[in-house]
Design an enzyme around this catalytic site. Structure first.
Site, short mmCIF file in Angstrom:
data_model
loop_
_atom_site.label_atom_id
_atom_site.label_comp_id
_atom_site.label_asym_id
_atom_site.label_seq_id
_atom_site.Cartn_x
_atom_site.Cartn_y
_atom_site.Cartn_z
N LYS A 130 0.83 -1.22 0.00
CA LYS A 130 0.00 0.00 0.00
C LYS A 130 0.86 1.26 0.00
O LYS A 130 0.37 2.34 -0.25
CB LYS A 130 -0.93 -0.03 1.22
N PHE A 171 12.62 -5.75 4.03
CA PHE A 171 13.63 -6.52 4.76
C PHE A 171 12.99 -7.34 5.87
O PHE A 171 13.23 -8.55 6.00
CB PHE A 171 14.67 -5.53 5.31
N ASP A 176 10.41 -12.38 8.01
CA ASP A 176 9.23 -12.79 8.77
C ASP A 176 8.50 -13.94 8.06
O ASP A 176 8.05 -14.88 8.71
CB ASP A 176 8.29 -11.60 8.95
N ASP A 180 7.83 -17.57 9.70
CA ASP A 180 6.44 -18.02 9.88
C ASP A 180 6.02 -19.06 8.86
O ASP A 180 4.90 -19.58 8.93
CB ASP A 180 5.49 -16.81 9.78
N ARG A 185 2.37 -13.21 -0.06
CA ARG A 185 2.61 -11.85 0.41
C ARG A 185 2.27 -10.92 -0.74
O ARG A 185 2.79 -11.06 -1.84
CB ARG A 185 4.08 -11.69 0.82
N ASP A 247 7.57 -11.91 19.84
CA ASP A 247 6.54 -12.65 19.12
C ASP A 247 6.91 -14.13 19.02
O ASP A 247 6.09 -15.01 19.30
CB ASP A 247 6.38 -12.04 17.72
N LYS A 273 7.12 -4.52 17.53
CA LYS A 273 7.21 -5.16 16.22
C LYS A 273 6.56 -4.34 15.12
O LYS A 273 7.01 -4.40 13.96
CB LYS A 273 6.56 -6.55 16.28
N PHE A 312 -3.89 -0.10 14.56
CA PHE A 312 -3.67 -0.68 13.25
C PHE A 312 -3.43 -2.19 13.35
O PHE A 312 -3.97 -2.97 12.57
CB PHE A 312 -2.46 0.01 12.61
N ASP A 316 -5.29 -5.52 11.87
CA ASP A 316 -4.59 -6.54 11.09
C ASP A 316 -4.91 -7.94 11.60
O ASP A 316 -5.11 -8.86 10.80
CB ASP A 316 -3.08 -6.29 11.17
N ASP A 317 -4.95 -8.11 12.90
CA ASP A 317 -5.27 -9.41 13.49
C ASP A 317 -6.69 -9.83 13.13
O ASP A 317 -6.96 -11.00 12.85
CB ASP A 317 -5.11 -9.37 15.01
#
Length: 426
Positions: A130, A171, A176, A180, A185, A247, A273, A312, A316-317
């Site tokens: 975005k 980066f 990440d 994960d 993405r 995390d 994070k 924010f 996202d969650d």
């Protein structure tokens, strides 16, 4: 003009002014509305959203708030009108920067093969998002400086710094996704999943980060804020790495410990994070570029921006579970990955003994049936309604915080950012 016409027009203007004064200050909200007694607060919020957002947007223009001494409120329309042009130019600057970085080193035959690869790395991992973080540098800079400082050179330099933040995010995201084991993405396979990439993505991510400091050196080395920017980027990187560690410690693979999923731990993860690099970094960078160095001003901005970052991340969650992958550009995997997300923290607050046992047995496992059971539990607990209520309450609190803490910084700068993320779908 006939005197009668003049008097009539003056009378109409006076009447209009009196009507506006009598109406009092504009308040946030969409006005009166009806709802069924069977509708929950969440459904009410959802249904009434479009009117509320439109109303709030109009308030930003009608109640601009105080401007700082370094800004020029008469240039507000010019600044806002420049936004679309900034987006177009920002995208053009990206390719220019890639060409400059790659072509310079590609002339060295010893490393030219690496440069061919790194061009692909940059063009695959950095664009496509975005671009909110990078564009926020330009938007903030326009709010913070007077019109005579909005030179072509200064705007270009702000765009370079904006792309440095976008590359910092790239980066983080490449690494990440590996940690994960994410699949997609920005609507395409994660970089490490691209054919012939694999674990080479780790070194690719290091290259992306190194470009940040090459760009800062090239474009900002002789500016008075150069050292401030270096320290800001390095400090933000450190904080984000700490947040990522929190995390991973809280959500290890294959080891579900629901007792670790506390509100306090969740807030710490979000703050370090996400909030520092996504919200604080762009505005703080623009402040340094505008010559604003006072600790008080930076602390005031940080107070608002870190809370905005929390708002924010909770969105996202929510979108990880309930968002449309066609819109968000990624398939949510927080349940499978044993993430300490806002949804599971709220679920633990609401569950009874049997529901907690169900959550313990099914959370954090890469099994479609078990993931479905967790999401059904979320439905039973009406977590969507909980989120919609949170979003409304938290947004109101955020606006109050902006009013209380913006001090010598332009209020509009913060309210514009808040409006952009309010009720977002991706």
């Amino acid at each position: 003009m006939h005197p009668t016409v003049v008097l009539t027009r003056l009378g109409l203007r006076l009447a209009a002014r009196l009507m506006v004064r009598a109406a009092g200050p504009i308040t946030r909200g969409g006005g009166p509305y009806e709802t069924s007694p069977h509708e929950s607060a969440g459904h009410l919020t959802r249904r009434h959203f479009s009117g509320r957002k439109k109303t709030f947007k109009s308030q930003i223009w009608q109640h601009p708030g105080s401007q700082p001494a370094m800004g020029d409120s008469s240039n507000k329309k010019l600044k806002m009108a420049s936004h679309d042009a900034d987006i177009k130019r920002f995208d053009e600057v990206f390719q220019q920067l890639v060409t400059e970085l790659i072509d310079e080193d590609a002339k060295n035959p010893e490393i030219s093969d690496a440069m061919v690869r790194f061009r692909k790395v940059l063009e695959y991992t950095c664009p496509g998002g975005k671009r909110n973080r990078g564009l926020s540098v330009i938007t903030s800079y326009r709010y913070l400086v007077s019109s005579d400082q909005l030179t072509e050179e200064n705007i270009h330099r702000a765009m370079v710094v904006g792309w440095c933040i976008e590359w910092l995010q790239a980066f983080f995201l490449v690494l990440d996704d590996i940690m994960d084991q994410s699949q997609t993405r920005r609507g395409q396979p994660c970089w490490y999943r691209v054919e012939d990439v694999g674990n080479m993505a780790i070194n690719d991510a290091c290259y992306v980060e190194s470009c940040i400091y090459k760009l800062l050196r090239r474009f900002c080395r002789y500016q008075p804020y150069y050292v401030d920017l270096l320290e800001l980027f390095q400090g933000t990187t450190y904080k984000t790495i700490v947040g990522q560690s929190l995390d991973l410690i809280t959500s290890p693979d294959g080891k579900v410990n629901l007792s670790k999923f506390t509100e306090e731990r969740y807030n710490a993860i979000v703050k370090y994070k996400t909030a520092f690099y996504s919200f604080h970094l762009p505005v703080a960078a623009a402040m340094y570029m505008a010559g604003i160095t006072s600790k008080e001003s930076h602390d005031n901005a940080k107070t608002i921006l870190l809370e905005m970052g929390r708002f924010f991340q909770i969105q996202d969650d929510y979108l990880d579970c309930y968002g449309d992958p066609a819109v968000t550009g990624k398939v949510g995997t927080d349940v499978e990955e044993n993430k300490c997300s806002w949804l599971v923290v709220q679920a633990l607050r609401l569950v009874n003994k049997e529901q907690r046992e169900l959550l313990q047995e099914n959370y954090g496992q890469n099994d479609a049936a078990k993931v479905a059971m967790v999401k059904q539990l979320y439905q039973d607990l009406r977590l969507q309604d909980e989120f919609w209520k949170f979003e409304e309450n938290s947004y109101s609190q955020l606006m109050q915080l902006i009013n209380a803490s913006h001090q010598d910084l332009p209020k509009d700068m913060f309210t514009e950012f808040a409006w952009k993320i309010y009720k977002r779908q991706k």
